[in-house]
Design an enzyme around this catalytic site. Structure first.
Site, mmCIF file in Angstrom:
data_model
loop_
_atom_site.group_PDB
_atom_site.id
_atom_site.type_symbol
_atom_site.label_atom_id
_atom_site.label_comp_id
_atom_site.label_asym_id
_atom_site.label_seq_id
_atom_site.Cartn_x
_atom_site.Cartn_y
_atom_site.Cartn_z
ATOM 1 N N GLU A 155 33.983 41.272 46.686
ATOM 2 C CA GLU A 155 34.255 40.661 45.388
ATOM 3 C C GLU A 155 34.101 39.141 45.478
ATOM 4 O O GLU A 155 35.061 38.376 45.325
ATOM 5 C CB GLU A 155 35.649 41.103 44.918
ATOM 6 C CG GLU A 155 35.717 42.616 44.722
ATOM 7 C CD GLU A 155 37.122 43.167 44.524
ATOM 8 O OE1 GLU A 155 38.070 42.362 44.379
ATOM 9 O OE2 GLU A 155 37.285 44.402 44.528
ATOM 10 N N GLU A 354 41.138 41.281 37.083
ATOM 11 C CA GLU A 354 39.864 41.934 37.413
ATOM 12 C C GLU A 354 38.791 41.202 36.614
ATOM 13 O O GLU A 354 38.699 41.359 35.398
ATOM 14 C CB GLU A 354 39.891 43.429 37.056
ATOM 15 C CG GLU A 354 40.853 44.266 37.882
ATOM 16 C CD GLU A 354 40.316 44.641 39.256
ATOM 17 O OE1 GLU A 354 39.151 44.276 39.557
ATOM 18 O OE2 GLU A 354 41.046 45.283 40.017
#
Length: 381
Positions: A155, A354
């Site tokens: 990520e 997120e």
């Protein structure tokens, strides 16, 4: 590792039987669930290797799944993730940086802003790398906010966003940014999984976990299933007991030095830290405890209200729509950092972001989205 002709499918979950089938499929290590099957009515994103594509499509068709090909060639996205021309010897937010480049930039910032910026760490990783962070403090007596970033190695947008925020706190003239930079102390850890992050840059772009070794073939633990609050060994929903799984919980709570030492750091400063922020991607969500139970958190109303205000700010500049909900409302997870921070460290404002996007690029968000993503997140703080 290369990902030529790996495909990502969005799979709709229309009933409980389909949900159970996908959960069984999730246990097969050939399939990488970028977005997990969580509930009826919420889709899953699944990366399928080329030698499994025919099998996958046959299973989907025979069981009446509705699918949509989201990404036809993962390697093509990886090849185009970074800008074609990258500036030399310059740390910018127009490209993704390696661990060494981030650490060098931190060194430079600490030297340049030595009166307000302090080098900190949360010990050493499994492979002996420092879990580095900085403390930014403009004045005595501030309450503190902690940012935990790049828990999941692939990520990359998370550490890029964390460093962007730090840079703005040091250099911006925007009065609103100056207000939040100077009226809180900030503990910022751009990369709390340095082993996995380095591995994702040097060997396998899609690596997610730590790099510890519990088995012969498969390595690593999901750090966000390894915290010592409602940890479980994977025998129940919320984590996996399969060493090869992307959500493998480890052999015990805090089996990973990365999670254990970060927790020790938080406890040492728990009286100071009032907000805990965990940066992840992707799905455009702002999540709060609990992760393991549908029961509302003690200060649910506050958590949801503050999250909703933050989501309104996230939307202002680029019209990016975040959904605000409890982690459990997304899917059941055990041993998460925000649940631990909320319950064990008593940090009653704990959130998981997120980031972008909703699956068009997934974890391989192009570098030209770093600045807009980072700006809208900063604007929401």
């Amino acid at each position: 590792a290369r990902f030529d002709n790996f495909k990502v499918f969005t799979v709709e979950v229309d009933n409980d039987a389909q949900l159970q089938i996908l959960r069984e499929l999730e246990k097969v290590s050939n399939y990488d669930f970028w977005k997990e099957p969580t509930k009826v009515g919420r889709s899953a994103d699944i990366m399928v290797p080329p030698h499994k594509t025919s099998e996958f499509e046959e299973v989907m068709k025979s069981l009446n799944f509705r699918t949509d090909l989201k990404i036809s060639n993962v390697q093509e996205l990886i090849d185009n993730e970074q800008p074609k021309a990258t500036p030399r010897n310059d740390f910018t937010w127009d490209q993704y940086h390696t661990l060494d480049e981030i650490n060098l930039w931190l060194d430079q910032m600490i030297q340049e802003y030595s009166d307000i910026l302090t080098d900190i760490d949360a010990g050493l990783s499994f492979e002996g790398q420092r879990i580095r962070g900085v403390k930014l403090s403009y004045k005595v007596g501030n309450n503190a906010i902690l940012i935990e970033s790049n828990t999941h190695a692939r990520e990359w947008i998370t550490s890029a966003t964390a460093t962007y925020i730090l840079n703005e706190f040091l250099t911006s003239n925007d009065p609103e940014f100056r207000r939040i930079a100077e009226n809180y102390d900030w503990y910022i850890f751009p990369n709390v999984n340095p082993d996995g992050f380095r591995y994702s840059h040097e060997y396998n772009r899609m690596w997610r976990k730590t790099r510890s070794r519990d088995g012969v073939i498969c390595r690593g633990v999901d750090p966000n299933r390894n915290w010592a609050h409602e940890w479980q060994d994977g025998s129940s929903p919320g984590a996996s007991n399969d060493i090869c799984s992307e959500t493998y919980a480890g052999t015990a709570p805090f089996s990973e030095p990365e999670t254990r030492q970060l927790a020790d750091f938080v406890l040492q400063h728990a009286d100071h830290i009032k907000i805990y922020l965990a940066f992840h991607s992707y799905s455009l969500l702002l999540l709060y405890p609990w992760s393991y139970t549908p029961a509302p958190a003690e200060n649910y109303d506050d958590l949801h209200h503050i999250g909703t205000v933050a989501a309104d700010r996230l939307k202002e500049t680029y019209q990016t729509e975040y959904t605000v909900q409890s982690f459990y409302d997304l899917y059941i997870s055990t041993g998460t950092s925000i649940d631990w921070a909320y319950n064990e460290a008593k940090i009653k404002l704990s959130y998981t972001y997120e980031f972008r996007d909703n699956g068009t690029y997934g974890f391989i968000l192009p570098a030209d989205q770093i600045r807009p993503n980072a700006f809208e997140v900063l604007d929401s703080l």
